[in-house]
Write an enzyme that holds these catalytic residues in place. Structure first.
Site, PDB file in Angstrom:
ATOM      1  N   ASP A 103     -10.726  -4.437  -0.895  1.00 21.02           N
ATOM      2  CA  ASP A 103      -9.652  -4.040   0.000  1.00 21.02           C
ATOM      3  C   ASP A 103     -10.196  -3.084   1.047  1.00 21.02           C
ATOM      4  O   ASP A 103     -10.715  -2.022   0.722  1.00 21.02           O
ATOM      5  CB  ASP A 103      -8.556  -3.351  -0.833  1.00 21.02           C
ATOM      6  CG  ASP A 103      -7.411  -2.835  -0.001  1.00 21.02           C
ATOM      7  OD1 ASP A 103      -6.470  -2.283  -0.593  1.00 21.02           O
ATOM      8  OD2 ASP A 103      -7.459  -2.970   1.241  1.00 21.02           O
ATOM      9  N   ASP A 127       0.854  -1.193   0.000  1.00 22.33           N
ATOM     10  CA  ASP A 127       0.000   0.000   0.000  1.00 22.33           C
ATOM     11  C   ASP A 127       0.884   1.235   0.000  1.00 22.33           C
ATOM     12  O   ASP A 127       1.473   1.589   1.028  1.00 22.33           O
ATOM     13  CB  ASP A 127      -0.898   0.011   1.242  1.00 22.33           C
ATOM     14  CG  ASP A 127      -2.096  -0.897   1.077  1.00 22.33           C
ATOM     15  OD1 ASP A 127      -2.315  -1.755   1.947  1.00 22.33           O
ATOM     16  OD2 ASP A 127      -2.817  -0.744   0.074  1.00 22.33           O
TER      17      ASP A 127
HETATM   18  C1  DX5 Z   1      -6.349   1.403   2.991  1.00 18.42           C
HETATM   19  C2  DX5 Z   1      -5.503   0.189   2.748  1.00 18.42           C
HETATM   20  C3  DX5 Z   1      -6.040  -0.934   3.597  1.00 18.42           C
HETATM   21  C4  DX5 Z   1      -5.152  -2.155   3.590  1.00 18.42           C
HETATM   22  C5  DX5 Z   1      -5.862  -3.302   4.274  1.00 18.42           C
HETATM   23  O1  DX5 Z   1      -5.794   2.489   2.356  1.00 18.42           O
HETATM   24  O2  DX5 Z   1      -5.543  -0.142   1.363  1.00 18.42           O
HETATM   25  O3  DX5 Z   1      -7.313  -1.269   3.126  1.00 18.42           O
HETATM   26  O4  DX5 Z   1      -4.835  -2.511   2.297  1.00 18.42           O
HETATM   27  O5  DX5 Z   1      -6.208  -2.893   5.578  1.00 18.42           O
HETATM   28  P1  DX5 Z   1      -7.137  -3.788   6.542  1.00 18.42           P
HETATM   29  O6  DX5 Z   1      -7.210  -5.166   5.959  1.00 18.42           O
HETATM   30  O7  DX5 Z   1      -6.437  -3.759   7.866  1.00 18.42           O
HETATM   31  O8  DX5 Z   1      -8.465  -3.122   6.549  1.00 18.42           O
END
Ligand code: DX5
Length: 228
Positions: free
Chosen positions: A179, A39
């Site tokens: 995501d 990310d």
């Molecule tokens: C947000 C990120 C998150 C990450 C996953 O900008 O893209 O969504 O990938 O985070 P979790 O799985 O902890 O929600």
């Protein structure tokens, strides 16, 4: 869903130990992940800053898993080649960050990488309608981007279903990724709506029984939801 695309579990390093990223990537491979998502945040498109290309390049030798990079940045065109050189084979750009999205996707393919388009929660599915021929994956964000550990936005499920319909009507093999807030309590809803690729950070690195149990649990819940 008339097609049955494979289920992929893609942990995000956003929840990894930033002092041990290489080791955590190796552990994700042992745990059975299909690929790893980085990310990338620039502090402008989203109110957070994370990984530059050199950080990703440093982790590249620690695993054979494919790397995808979620570019939560303004003007991703300027950085795309750096992330390909760092070892990322799938580049995901935000439709909201690309004035010329069609050209950006052509640029990514020209670099030899696959191209994904991410849609923030308020962006309609139609934002990708004119570029599906250049898209290898559509990412429907189920949180507002910028941080891990946020709550899943269930109202995105009709949008997931709409994107799945668009993909099926296109006749192309395009993955549908979700995501944000994906975990044991939410993966089934996203899978039933039409997602086949699942990014998870906190649900994987925070699982009480470890990485392998987390990956296996997400995979089995997604498969069961699609079968039902
Ligand atoms: C947000 C990120 C998150 C990450 C996953 O900008 O893209 O969504 O990938 O985070 P979790 O799985 O902890 O929600």
């Amino acid at each position: 869903m008339t097609t049955n695309p494979p289920i992929h579990i893609v942990p995000s390093t956003l929840s990894a130990d930033f002092s041990r990223l290489g080791e955590d990537c190796a552990a994700l491979e042992t745990a059975g992940a299909d690929r790893i998502q980085w990310d990338v945040m620039d502090g402008a498109f989203v109110p957070n800053i994370t990984f530059g290309p050199d950080v990703i390049a440093a982790s590249r030798p620690h695993t054979s898993l494919p790397f995808e990079v979620h570019l939560m940045v303004e003007g991703p065109e300027a950085l795309a080649s750096r992330y390909v050189d760092a070892g990322c084979e799938l580049l995901i750009v935000h439709a909201e960050a690309c004035v010329h999205l069609h050209r950006t996707l052509e640029q990514i393919h020209g670099l030899g990488a696959a191209a994904g388009v991410a849609l923030n929660p308020s962006t309609p599915a139609t934002a990708v309608a004119q570029v599906l021929d250049l898209t290898d994956m559509v990412l429907v964000m189920t949180v507002n981007p910028g941080f891990g550990g946020q709550k899943y936005i269930a109202t995105m499920e009709p949008k997931i279903a709409e994107v799945r319909r668009m993909i099926e009507e296109s006749g192309r093999h395009i993955d549908l990724e979700v995501d944000g807030g994906i975990g044991a309590g939410t993966v089934a809803g996203a899978a039933a709506a039409g997602a086949n690729v699942f990014v998870a950070g906190s649900a994987v690195f925070g699982h009480p029984e470890g990485l392998a149990a987390a990956v296996a649990e997400l995979r089995s819940l997604a498969e069961a939801a699609r079968a039902s």
